[in-house]
Design a protein around this motif. Sequence first.
Motif, short mmCIF file in Angstrom:
data_model
loop_
_atom_site.label_atom_id
_atom_site.label_comp_id
_atom_site.label_asym_id
_atom_site.label_seq_id
_atom_site.Cartn_x
_atom_site.Cartn_y
_atom_site.Cartn_z
N UNK A 1 0.84 -1.22 0.00
CA UNK A 1 0.00 0.00 0.00
C UNK A 1 0.87 1.26 0.00
N UNK A 2 1.95 1.23 0.76
CA UNK A 2 2.88 2.36 0.75
C UNK A 2 3.53 2.53 -0.61
N UNK A 3 3.82 1.41 -1.26
CA UNK A 3 4.42 1.45 -2.60
C UNK A 3 3.43 2.05 -3.61
N UNK A 4 2.14 1.76 -3.45
CA UNK A 4 1.12 2.33 -4.34
C UNK A 4 1.15 3.85 -4.24
N UNK A 5 1.09 4.37 -3.02
CA UNK A 5 1.07 5.82 -2.82
C UNK A 5 2.36 6.47 -3.35
N UNK A 6 3.49 5.83 -3.09
CA UNK A 6 4.78 6.37 -3.55
C UNK A 6 4.86 6.35 -5.08
N UNK A 7 4.42 5.26 -5.70
CA UNK A 7 4.47 5.15 -7.16
C UNK A 7 3.62 6.24 -7.83
N UNK A 8 2.42 6.45 -7.32
CA UNK A 8 1.55 7.47 -7.90
C UNK A 8 2.20 8.84 -7.75
N UNK A 9 2.71 9.15 -6.56
CA UNK A 9 3.34 10.46 -6.34
C UNK A 9 4.57 10.65 -7.22
N UNK A 10 5.45 9.64 -7.27
CA UNK A 10 6.69 9.77 -8.02
C UNK A 10 6.48 9.74 -9.53
N UNK A 11 5.66 8.81 -10.00
CA UNK A 11 5.51 8.62 -11.44
C UNK A 11 4.52 9.59 -12.08
N UNK A 12 3.45 9.95 -11.37
CA UNK A 12 2.36 10.71 -11.97
C UNK A 12 2.14 12.08 -11.34
N UNK A 13 2.85 12.36 -10.25
CA UNK A 13 2.61 13.57 -9.47
C UNK A 13 2.57 14.86 -10.26
N UNK A 14 3.41 14.99 -11.29
CA UNK A 14 3.46 16.26 -12.04
C UNK A 14 2.21 16.47 -12.88
N UNK A 15 1.36 15.45 -13.06
CA UNK A 15 0.14 15.57 -13.86
C UNK A 15 -1.12 15.56 -13.00
N UNK A 16 -0.97 15.46 -11.68
CA UNK A 16 -2.13 15.32 -10.80
C UNK A 16 -2.41 16.61 -10.04
N UNK A 17 -3.68 16.87 -9.75
CA UNK A 17 -4.02 18.04 -8.96
C UNK A 17 -3.70 17.80 -7.48
N UNK A 18 -3.56 18.88 -6.73
CA UNK A 18 -3.37 18.75 -5.28
C UNK A 18 -4.59 18.06 -4.70
N UNK A 19 -4.38 17.20 -3.72
CA UNK A 19 -5.49 16.53 -3.06
C UNK A 19 -6.07 15.35 -3.82
N UNK A 20 -5.36 14.85 -4.83
CA UNK A 20 -5.85 13.67 -5.55
C UNK A 20 -6.01 12.51 -4.58
N UNK B 1 -8.04 9.85 -8.66
CA UNK B 1 -8.88 11.00 -9.00
C UNK B 1 -8.02 12.10 -9.64
N UNK B 2 -8.61 12.78 -10.59
CA UNK B 2 -7.94 13.92 -11.22
C UNK B 2 -6.95 13.56 -12.31
N UNK B 3 -6.79 12.28 -12.60
CA UNK B 3 -5.83 11.87 -13.63
C UNK B 3 -6.43 12.19 -15.01
N UNK B 4 -5.63 12.69 -15.95
CA UNK B 4 -6.17 12.97 -17.29
C UNK B 4 -6.75 11.72 -17.94
N UNK B 5 -7.87 11.86 -18.65
CA UNK B 5 -8.54 10.73 -19.30
C UNK B 5 -7.96 10.39 -20.67
N UNK B 6 -7.15 11.27 -21.23
CA UNK B 6 -6.51 11.03 -22.52
C UNK B 6 -5.00 10.92 -22.34
N UNK B 7 -4.25 10.78 -23.44
CA UNK B 7 -2.78 10.70 -23.33
C UNK B 7 -2.22 11.95 -22.64
#
Length: 169
Positions: free
Chosen positions: A75-94, A131-137
């Motif tokens: 579960x910790x790895x899930x949160x870290x992966x999302x933050x590290x890999x996708x963080x620059x494309x996600x809104x605050x509070x995702x 939440x907040x992830x873009x639906x397209x490329x």
Amino acid sequence: MAKTINQLFEEVCKHESVLRLEGGKAQRVVQVLSLHILNSRGQVLFEDEQVLPDGRSRRRDVAVSEKMVGGEAWRGAVDRAVAEELGSALPAGYQVTVLEGPVVSTEYGSSMSYPGLTTQYTFHRVKARVSGIPEGPFSTTEERPGGQLLTKWVWKEPPPQEQEQQEQQ
């Protein structure tokens, strides 16, 4: 595209992998989170291409994945992966909502990063929504030594066996 022995040493020091002796030969052991992020259409997010800081690019065609650090819970790895890999494309509070997981499997193979070094991969596959992830490329950036890593992401239909499971649910 092979990594150096110094990079392997750094990976072991950071507890991203373990080296052990198996049958008189070195074997690399890696715990990998394979995160299948689903969009509203049931498609899975895939890393399509990386553009390295030096301008080289490489095709990836893999779901979000992250080496787990020694003793790290999935579960910790899930949160870290999302933050590290996708963080620059996600809104605050995702928000990350786990839908299923982990399904654990083990594979053995020759490492693409370290050719000739047999690696035991233990995969922890988890399905989630973000939440907040873009639906397209879309693309993300990560700071790396020497500049930024640009990653291009696309949505794909899940593999046939996963589609059957979704339809049964």
